[in-house]
Write a protein that holds these residues in place. Structure first.
Motif, PDB file in Angstrom:
ATOM      1  N   GLN A  94      39.827 -23.051  13.914  1.00 29.41           N
ATOM      2  CA  GLN A  94      41.081 -23.022  14.667  1.00 29.41           C
ATOM      3  C   GLN A  94      40.964 -22.161  15.914  1.00 29.41           C
ATOM      4  OE1 GLN A  94      43.994 -21.679  11.888  1.00 29.41           O
ATOM      5  NE2 GLN A  94      43.976 -23.575  10.714  1.00 29.41           N
ATOM      6  N   TYR A  95      40.207 -21.092  15.844  1.00 28.22           N
ATOM      7  CA  TYR A  95      40.040 -20.182  16.984  1.00 28.22           C
ATOM      8  C   TYR A  95      38.582 -19.755  17.065  1.00 28.22           C
ATOM      9  CZ  TYR A  95      40.922 -16.537  20.362  1.00 28.22           C
ATOM     10  OH  TYR A  95      40.894 -15.774  21.490  1.00 28.22           O
ATOM     11  N   GLN A  96      37.891 -20.180  18.115  1.00 26.76           N
ATOM     12  CA  GLN A  96      36.443 -19.989  18.227  1.00 26.76           C
ATOM     13  C   GLN A  96      36.028 -18.518  18.331  1.00 26.76           C
ATOM     14  OE1 GLN A  96      34.186 -22.428  17.969  1.00 26.76           O
ATOM     15  NE2 GLN A  96      35.858 -23.837  17.586  1.00 26.76           N
ATOM     16  N   ASP A  97      36.857 -17.679  18.962  1.00 29.36           N
ATOM     17  CA  ASP A  97      36.482 -16.281  19.198  1.00 29.36           C
ATOM     18  C   ASP A  97      37.031 -15.342  18.128  1.00 29.36           C
ATOM     19  OD1 ASP A  97      35.132 -16.991  21.499  1.00 29.36           O
ATOM     20  OD2 ASP A  97      36.916 -16.799  22.745  1.00 29.36           O
ATOM     21  N   LEU A  98      37.146 -15.819  16.916  1.00 23.15           N
ATOM     22  CA  LEU A  98      37.682 -15.013  15.828  1.00 23.15           C
ATOM     23  C   LEU A  98      36.744 -13.849  15.528  1.00 23.15           C
ATOM     24  CD1 LEU A  98      39.865 -14.820  13.584  1.00 23.15           C
ATOM     25  CD2 LEU A  98      38.279 -16.064  12.135  1.00 23.15           C
ATOM     26  N   GLY A  99      37.315 -12.673  15.314  1.00 23.05           N
ATOM     27  CA  GLY A  99      36.533 -11.493  14.987  1.00 23.05           C
ATOM     28  C   GLY A  99      36.817 -11.030  13.571  1.00 23.05           C
ATOM     29  N   VAL A 100      35.874 -10.302  12.999  1.00 24.37           N
ATOM     30  CA  VAL A 100      35.987  -9.808  11.628  1.00 24.37           C
ATOM     31  C   VAL A 100      35.657  -8.326  11.621  1.00 24.37           C
ATOM     32  CG1 VAL A 100      34.970  -9.935   9.330  1.00 24.37           C
ATOM     33  CG2 VAL A 100      35.464 -12.018  10.563  1.00 24.37           C
ATOM     34  N   LEU A 101      36.453  -7.565  10.876  1.00 19.41           N
ATOM     35  CA  LEU A 101      36.208  -6.140  10.679  1.00 19.41           C
ATOM     36  C   LEU A 101      35.902  -5.927   9.202  1.00 19.41           C
ATOM     37  CD1 LEU A 101      36.288  -3.184  11.665  1.00 19.41           C
ATOM     38  CD2 LEU A 101      38.710  -3.184  11.082  1.00 19.41           C
ATOM     39  N   VAL A 102      34.703  -5.403   8.913  1.00 20.83           N
ATOM     40  CA  VAL A 102      34.283  -5.179   7.536  1.00 20.83           C
ATOM     41  C   VAL A 102      34.440  -3.695   7.224  1.00 20.83           C
ATOM     42  CG1 VAL A 102      32.367  -5.326   5.903  1.00 20.83           C
ATOM     43  CG2 VAL A 102      32.659  -7.098   7.624  1.00 20.83           C
ATOM     44  N   ARG A 103      35.205  -3.416   6.167  1.00 20.32           N
ATOM     45  CA  ARG A 103      35.435  -2.040   5.732  1.00 20.32           C
ATOM     46  C   ARG A 103      34.891  -1.895   4.320  1.00 20.32           C
ATOM     47  NH1 ARG A 103      41.281  -0.900   5.511  1.00 20.32           N
ATOM     48  NH2 ARG A 103      40.571   1.236   5.406  1.00 20.32           N
TER      49      ARG A 103
END
Length: 139
Positions: A94-103
């Protein structure tokens, strides 16, 4: 040696240069406003569109929490690695520039964090970040 008996004239402040600058600024803004009026008066029929807003809003980064007991949470729900990959693939489509934050918890073995990062990469997410806390900060 003659002594001065009359007081000297007080120094005068010459305002002429300041007034000249003020008139130049007035002329500059008057001419600038004329250009904007001429721009608005150009006879041009621009196309019309419906008010749809932004095409796509940039979503916030997805947050993945890894607990010391091995649970993995995407947002507020516990997911398996397969579900995590499916969810992220769907979101990334749905959104190509999706970011992920891993904690990850500080007691979690790094292998668990590396496995989650690999799963995120397999889902097609390129922007990944790992959350850490400075050593002198308190909880």
């Amino acid at each position: 040696m003659p002594l001065k008996t009359h007081p000297e004239d007080a120094p005068a402040l010459n305002l002429t240069p300041m007034i000249d600058i003020l008139f130049l600024l007035i002329i500059f803004f008057m001419v600038g406003s004329k250009f904007t009026e001429m721009e608005r008066s150009v006879d041009l029929d621009v196309p019309q569109v419906n008010d749809l807003g932004a095409l796509t809003a940039a979503p916030e980064k997805k947050v993945i929490n890894i607990f010391r007991d091995g649970r993995v949470m995407l947002g507020t729900q516990v997911v398996s690695l397969e579900d995590l990959k499916t969810e992220l693939s769907t979101s990334q489509a749905q959104y190509q520039d999706l970011g992920v934050l891993v904690r990850g918890d500080s007691d979690v073995p790094f292998q668990q964090v590396a496995t989650v990062l690999t799963t995120v990469r397999q889902a097609g997410i390129a922007e990944m970040a790992i959350s850490v806390r400075l050593a002198n900060e308190r909880r």
